[in-house]
Scaffold this motif. Sequence first.
Motif, mmCIF file in Angstrom:
data_model
loop_
_atom_site.group_PDB
_atom_site.id
_atom_site.type_symbol
_atom_site.label_atom_id
_atom_site.label_comp_id
_atom_site.label_asym_id
_atom_site.label_seq_id
_atom_site.Cartn_x
_atom_site.Cartn_y
_atom_site.Cartn_z
ATOM 1 N N THR A 63 0.818 -1.212 0.000
ATOM 2 C CA THR A 63 0.000 0.000 0.000
ATOM 3 C C THR A 63 0.851 1.261 0.000
ATOM 4 N N GLU A 64 1.780 1.350 0.944
ATOM 5 C CA GLU A 64 2.582 2.565 1.069
ATOM 6 C C GLU A 64 3.422 2.795 -0.188
ATOM 7 N N ASN A 65 4.049 1.746 -0.695
ATOM 8 C CA ASN A 65 4.861 1.872 -1.909
ATOM 9 C C ASN A 65 4.003 2.296 -3.096
ATOM 10 N N PHE A 66 2.821 1.705 -3.201
ATOM 11 C CA PHE A 66 1.913 2.022 -4.297
ATOM 12 C C PHE A 66 1.516 3.493 -4.265
ATOM 13 N N GLU A 67 1.175 3.993 -3.093
ATOM 14 C CA GLU A 67 0.746 5.386 -2.962
ATOM 15 C C GLU A 67 1.911 6.349 -3.118
ATOM 16 N N ASP A 68 3.103 5.964 -2.664
ATOM 17 C CA ASP A 68 4.269 6.837 -2.782
ATOM 18 C C ASP A 68 4.625 7.124 -4.238
ATOM 19 N N VAL A 69 4.386 6.160 -5.110
ATOM 20 C CA VAL A 69 4.717 6.321 -6.523
ATOM 21 C C VAL A 69 3.742 7.273 -7.203
ATOM 22 N N GLY A 70 2.530 7.351 -6.717
ATOM 23 C CA GLY A 70 1.542 8.244 -7.319
ATOM 24 C C GLY A 70 1.007 7.710 -8.634
ATOM 25 N N HIS A 71 0.438 6.533 -8.595
ATOM 26 C CA HIS A 71 -0.083 5.903 -9.806
ATOM 27 C C HIS A 71 -1.228 6.705 -10.419
ATOM 28 N N SER A 72 -1.336 6.609 -11.727
ATOM 29 C CA SER A 72 -2.369 7.329 -12.471
ATOM 30 C C SER A 72 -3.746 6.707 -12.242
ATOM 31 N N THR A 73 -4.754 7.424 -12.687
ATOM 32 C CA THR A 73 -6.123 6.913 -12.613
ATOM 33 C C THR A 73 -6.254 5.650 -13.461
ATOM 34 N N ASP A 74 -5.586 5.630 -14.619
ATOM 35 C CA ASP A 74 -5.617 4.442 -15.479
ATOM 36 C C ASP A 74 -5.033 3.231 -14.770
ATOM 37 N N ALA A 75 -3.921 3.430 -14.068
ATOM 38 C CA ALA A 75 -3.292 2.327 -13.336
ATOM 39 C C ALA A 75 -4.235 1.806 -12.253
ATOM 40 N N ARG A 76 -4.902 2.718 -11.580
ATOM 41 C CA ARG A 76 -5.829 2.325 -10.518
ATOM 42 C C ARG A 76 -7.031 1.576 -11.099
ATOM 43 N N THR A 77 -7.456 1.969 -12.287
ATOM 44 C CA THR A 77 -8.567 1.286 -12.945
ATOM 45 C C THR A 77 -8.148 -0.127 -13.355
ATOM 46 N N MET A 78 -6.914 -0.260 -13.841
ATOM 47 C CA MET A 78 -6.395 -1.573 -14.253
ATOM 48 C C MET A 78 -6.334 -2.565 -13.097
ATOM 49 N N MET A 79 -6.191 -2.059 -11.899
ATOM 50 C CA MET A 79 -6.068 -2.932 -10.730
ATOM 51 C C MET A 79 -7.246 -3.886 -10.603
ATOM 52 N N ALA A 80 -8.414 -3.451 -11.020
ATOM 53 C CA ALA A 80 -9.615 -4.282 -10.903
ATOM 54 C C ALA A 80 -9.445 -5.617 -11.640
ATOM 55 N N ASP A 81 -8.653 -5.619 -12.718
ATOM 56 C CA ASP A 81 -8.425 -6.847 -13.483
ATOM 57 C C ASP A 81 -7.642 -7.885 -12.696
ATOM 58 N N TYR A 82 -6.898 -7.446 -11.688
ATOM 59 C CA TYR A 82 -6.018 -8.341 -10.935
ATOM 60 C C TYR A 82 -6.520 -8.619 -9.516
ATOM 61 N N LEU A 83 -7.640 -8.023 -9.159
ATOM 62 C CA LEU A 83 -8.211 -8.209 -7.824
ATOM 63 C C LEU A 83 -8.742 -9.629 -7.671
ATOM 64 N N ILE A 84 -8.257 -10.330 -6.628
ATOM 65 C CA ILE A 84 -8.726 -11.703 -6.399
ATOM 66 C C ILE A 84 -9.395 -11.863 -5.038
ATOM 67 N N GLY A 85 -9.266 -10.869 -4.182
ATOM 68 C CA GLY A 85 -9.883 -10.991 -2.865
ATOM 69 C C GLY A 85 -9.476 -9.850 -1.960
ATOM 70 N N GLU A 86 -9.718 -10.061 -0.678
ATOM 71 C CA GLU A 86 -9.343 -9.076 0.328
ATOM 72 C C GLU A 86 -8.844 -9.797 1.568
ATOM 73 N N LEU A 87 -8.187 -9.062 2.440
ATOM 74 C CA LEU A 87 -7.703 -9.656 3.674
ATOM 75 C C LEU A 87 -8.860 -9.953 4.620
ATOM 76 N N ARG A 88 -8.656 -10.969 5.441
ATOM 77 C CA ARG A 88 -9.637 -11.230 6.489
ATOM 78 C C ARG A 88 -9.672 -10.025 7.416
ATOM 79 N N ASP A 89 -10.801 -9.798 8.029
ATOM 80 C CA ASP A 89 -10.970 -8.624 8.888
ATOM 81 C C ASP A 89 -9.880 -8.517 9.951
ATOM 82 N N GLU A 90 -9.490 -9.631 10.542
ATOM 83 C CA GLU A 90 -8.481 -9.585 11.609
ATOM 84 C C GLU A 90 -7.078 -9.258 11.089
ATOM 85 N N ASP A 91 -6.852 -9.381 9.784
ATOM 86 C CA ASP A 91 -5.545 -9.062 9.203
ATOM 87 C C ASP A 91 -5.484 -7.669 8.593
ATOM 88 N N LYS A 92 -6.604 -7.006 8.490
ATOM 89 C CA LYS A 92 -6.635 -5.686 7.866
ATOM 90 C C LYS A 92 -5.934 -4.662 8.741
#
Length: 142
Positions: A65-94
């Motif tokens: 997260t921190e590395n991703f935000e530090d780079v300042g990705h474009s809106t297009d890059a953020r939109t592309m992320m949806a193609d690679y989303l496979i899940g989320e962390l369990r609540d206790e790991d968030k």
Amino acid sequence: MTESSTVGAESTNLKKFSTKEVEGHKDKNSTWLIIHDKVYDVTKFLEEHPGGEEVLLEMGGKDATENFEDVGHSTDARTMMADYLIGELRDEDKKNTNENVKKWGAYEEDKEEGSSWKSWLIPMALALTASLVFRFFFLRSN
């Protein structure tokens, strides 16, 4: 439907992963990243990543997260992320809850605030001071 409501609807249907499960995916054959408590399988994106595959492999199996935000990705890059989303962390790991991390749209608001008169105050004060010092010494020497 707005983007924020879409994200909320997505997260209820996402598969839950533990941090330990994600940690097992950190090589060229399977590279997963955690960004804002979401899990992304970026294995197929390694060769396409503009910053090189090494950047993704270095963060493989970790919270990027921190590395991703530090780079300042474009809106297009953020939109592309949806193609690679496979899940989320369990609540206790968030750990990147809304209270701890600004959503990426909030950074645009910060930029707008930064262009207010306050961002000009210090440079203007420095310029005025430099001008006065220059005039004082220049007039004194003549």
